[in-house]
Motif scaffolding. Structure first.
Motif, PDB file in Angstrom:
ATOM      1  N   LEU A 144      71.334  84.398-102.670  1.00 26.77           N
ATOM      2  CA  LEU A 144      71.567  85.925-102.247  1.00 26.77           C
ATOM      3  C   LEU A 144      72.948  85.929-101.688  1.00 26.77           C
ATOM      4  CD1 LEU A 144      68.185  85.993-100.458  1.00 26.77           C
ATOM      5  CD2 LEU A 144      68.892  87.263-102.335  1.00 26.77           C
ATOM      6  N   LYS A 145      73.386  85.049-100.762  1.00 24.74           N
ATOM      7  CA  LYS A 145      74.883  84.954-100.377  1.00 24.74           C
ATOM      8  C   LYS A 145      75.744  85.173-101.493  1.00 24.74           C
ATOM      9  CE  LYS A 145      75.271  82.143 -96.932  1.00 24.74           C
ATOM     10  NZ  LYS A 145      75.655  80.874 -96.130  1.00 24.74           N
ATOM     11  N   LYS A 146      75.587  84.507-102.499  1.00 25.91           N
ATOM     12  CA  LYS A 146      76.606  84.641-103.530  1.00 25.91           C
ATOM     13  C   LYS A 146      76.570  85.978-104.137  1.00 25.91           C
ATOM     14  CE  LYS A 146      77.841  82.660-108.347  1.00 25.91           C
ATOM     15  NZ  LYS A 146      77.353  81.881-109.428  1.00 25.91           N
ATOM     16  N   LYS A 147      75.388  86.661-104.513  1.00 22.55           N
ATOM     17  CA  LYS A 147      75.037  87.837-105.241  1.00 22.55           C
ATOM     18  C   LYS A 147      75.710  88.917-104.277  1.00 22.55           C
ATOM     19  CE  LYS A 147      73.094  88.597-108.278  1.00 22.55           C
ATOM     20  NZ  LYS A 147      73.704  88.641-109.537  1.00 22.55           N
TER      21      LYS A 147
ATOM     22  N   LYS B  30      73.562  96.656 -93.626  1.00 22.78           N
ATOM     23  CA  LYS B  30      74.615  97.900 -93.364  1.00 22.78           C
ATOM     24  C   LYS B  30      76.002  97.678 -93.926  1.00 22.78           C
ATOM     25  CE  LYS B  30      75.979  95.915 -88.790  1.00 22.78           C
ATOM     26  NZ  LYS B  30      77.340  95.604 -89.293  1.00 22.78           N
ATOM     27  N   ASP B  31      76.305  96.653 -94.173  1.00 25.18           N
ATOM     28  CA  ASP B  31      77.687  96.286 -94.693  1.00 25.18           C
ATOM     29  C   ASP B  31      77.760  96.292 -96.308  1.00 25.18           C
ATOM     30  OD1 ASP B  31      78.621  95.615 -92.455  1.00 25.18           O
ATOM     31  OD2 ASP B  31      78.106  93.660 -92.399  1.00 25.18           O
ATOM     32  N   VAL B  32      76.638  96.562 -96.861  1.00 23.78           N
ATOM     33  CA  VAL B  32      76.571  96.565 -98.448  1.00 23.78           C
ATOM     34  C   VAL B  32      76.993  97.965 -98.803  1.00 23.78           C
ATOM     35  CG1 VAL B  32      74.827  96.537-100.463  1.00 23.78           C
ATOM     36  CG2 VAL B  32      74.440  95.188 -98.605  1.00 23.78           C
TER      37      VAL B  32
ATOM     38  N   GLN C 145      79.113  88.880-104.251  1.00 27.33           N
ATOM     39  CA  GLN C 145      79.976  89.412-105.728  1.00 27.33           C
ATOM     40  C   GLN C 145      80.075  91.022-105.455  1.00 27.33           C
ATOM     41  OE1 GLN C 145      77.405  87.943-108.437  1.00 27.33           O
ATOM     42  NE2 GLN C 145      78.718  86.357-109.119  1.00 27.33           N
ATOM     43  N   VAL C 146      78.873  91.792-105.053  1.00 30.86           N
ATOM     44  CA  VAL C 146      78.920  92.850-104.816  1.00 30.86           C
ATOM     45  C   VAL C 146      79.894  93.611-104.080  1.00 30.86           C
ATOM     46  CG1 VAL C 146      77.457  94.947-103.640  1.00 30.86           C
ATOM     47  CG2 VAL C 146      76.321  93.041-105.207  1.00 30.86           C
ATOM     48  N   GLN C 147      80.135  92.910-102.876  1.00 30.84           N
ATOM     49  CA  GLN C 147      81.346  93.218-102.039  1.00 30.84           C
ATOM     50  C   GLN C 147      82.665  93.156-102.515  1.00 30.84           C
ATOM     51  OE1 GLN C 147      80.082  91.016 -98.404  1.00 30.84           O
ATOM     52  NE2 GLN C 147      79.489  92.904 -97.405  1.00 30.84           N
TER      53      GLN C 147
ATOM     54  N   ASP D 215      82.096 101.561-107.542  1.00 33.07           N
ATOM     55  CA  ASP D 215      81.734 102.971-107.119  1.00 33.07           C
ATOM     56  C   ASP D 215      80.399 103.217-107.947  1.00 33.07           C
ATOM     57  OD1 ASP D 215      82.888 103.911-109.503  1.00 33.07           O
ATOM     58  OD2 ASP D 215      84.423 104.900-108.341  1.00 33.07           O
ATOM     59  N   ASN D 216      80.020 102.794-108.922  1.00 33.77           N
ATOM     60  CA  ASN D 216      78.874 103.264-109.651  1.00 33.77           C
ATOM     61  C   ASN D 216      77.913 102.131-109.958  1.00 33.77           C
ATOM     62  OD1 ASN D 216      80.417 101.533-111.622  1.00 33.77           O
ATOM     63  ND2 ASN D 216      79.544 102.734-113.622  1.00 33.77           N
ATOM     64  N   LEU D 217      77.731 101.273-109.014  1.00 36.06           N
ATOM     65  CA  LEU D 217      76.806 100.206-108.808  1.00 36.06           C
ATOM     66  C   LEU D 217      75.631 100.578-107.854  1.00 36.06           C
ATOM     67  CD1 LEU D 217      75.771  97.387-109.760  1.00 36.06           C
ATOM     68  CD2 LEU D 217      77.286  96.450-107.825  1.00 36.06           C
ATOM     69  N   ILE D 218      74.309 100.345-108.540  1.00 34.36           N
ATOM     70  CA  ILE D 218      73.230 100.506-107.621  1.00 34.36           C
ATOM     71  C   ILE D 218      72.308  99.001-107.668  1.00 34.36           C
ATOM     72  CG2 ILE D 218      70.750 101.726-107.676  1.00 34.36           C
ATOM     73  CD1 ILE D 218      72.030 103.940-109.269  1.00 34.36           C
ATOM     74  N   LEU D 219      71.859  98.766-106.541  1.00 35.08           N
ATOM     75  CA  LEU D 219      71.264  97.541-106.294  1.00 35.08           C
ATOM     76  C   LEU D 219      69.645  97.841-106.043  1.00 35.08           C
ATOM     77  CD1 LEU D 219      73.077  95.153-103.798  1.00 35.08           C
ATOM     78  CD2 LEU D 219      73.162  95.017-106.281  1.00 35.08           C
TER      79      LEU D 219
END
Length: 210
Positions: free
Chosen positions: A152-155, A185-187, A158-160, A165-169
């Motif tokens: 989770l920390k790595k994932k 809140k930081d995602v 990577q997202v940050q 701007d076109n990514l959805i989790l």
């Protein structure tokens, strides 16, 4: 085991990516200890559609003991066939069931599997799916369902780092993000929350709200 190597990924989706792999001990002196392990990567590379390989070879002269260098090149136009089986179509039952549900949903959005690479410093992120609309809109979907804190920390790092701007989790509500040090809140991207099943309806609601 790639953890034994040092690797660097550079490039972008438009021009392609360069993956540089080497053994850590080669920084200090010539070494042949990684040759066989690196060679085992070639059959896997044959499953890639378009590629080229350039390798620096080292061998020690039997009589003089002097190290000599050579070059080896190969590309996807070769006629070699891999003896490695193709990879699994989906990483989990969660992904497979989502694809089945999407195929039954009434939507113009087309679902494509792992077709984009997002550059991040020194590596790439490979989202699970791409969603494409006939009007040209395109979004990437990454499903986060694995529970280990390290993953989770790595994932989320990577997202940050991706600044995409076109990514959805799509994130499971059962995950302990707080334990992994993840602050929602930081995602920087939209999140679809799910429990046991990821429903196309939930993803479509996010797409319609963007």
């Amino acid at each position: 085991h790639l953890l034994q190597y040092k690797s660097l990924i550079e490039g972008d989706a438009d021009h392609g990516f360069t993956l540089t792999i080497d053994g850590p001990y080669s920084l200090f002196k010539p070494s042949t200890r990684y040759g066989l392990a690196l060679a085992k990567m070639l059959p896997a590379l044959l499953h890639v559609t378009k590629w080229s390989l350039h390798a620096t070879l080292q061998n020690r002269d039997t009589y003089s003991g002097v190290w000599k260098k050579g070059r080896f090149s190969l590309n996807s136009d070769c006629d070699l066939v891999s003896h490695y089986p193709p990879g699994k179509p989906y990483d989990s039952m969660l992904e497979a069931s989502f694809v089945e549900r999407w195929a039954k949903s009434k939507t113009e959005w087309k679902l494509e599997r792992e077709v984009d690479l997002i550059p991040i410093p020194g590596s790439v992120m490979i989202p699970d799916f791409r969603l494409v609309h006939p009007n040209g809109q395109s979004y990437l979907l990454e499903i986060v369902g694995y529970w280990r804190p390290e993953y989770l920390k790595k994932k989320f790092y990577q997202v940050q780092s991706a600044e995409c701007d076109n990514l959805i989790l799509a994130v499971s509500e059962r995950l302990n993000l707080e334990k992994a040090g993840v602050k929602v809140k930081d995602v920087p991207v939209p999140i679809v929350w799910f429990k046991d099943k990821l429903l196309p309806k939930s993803v479509l609601e996010i797409l319609n709200s963007i």
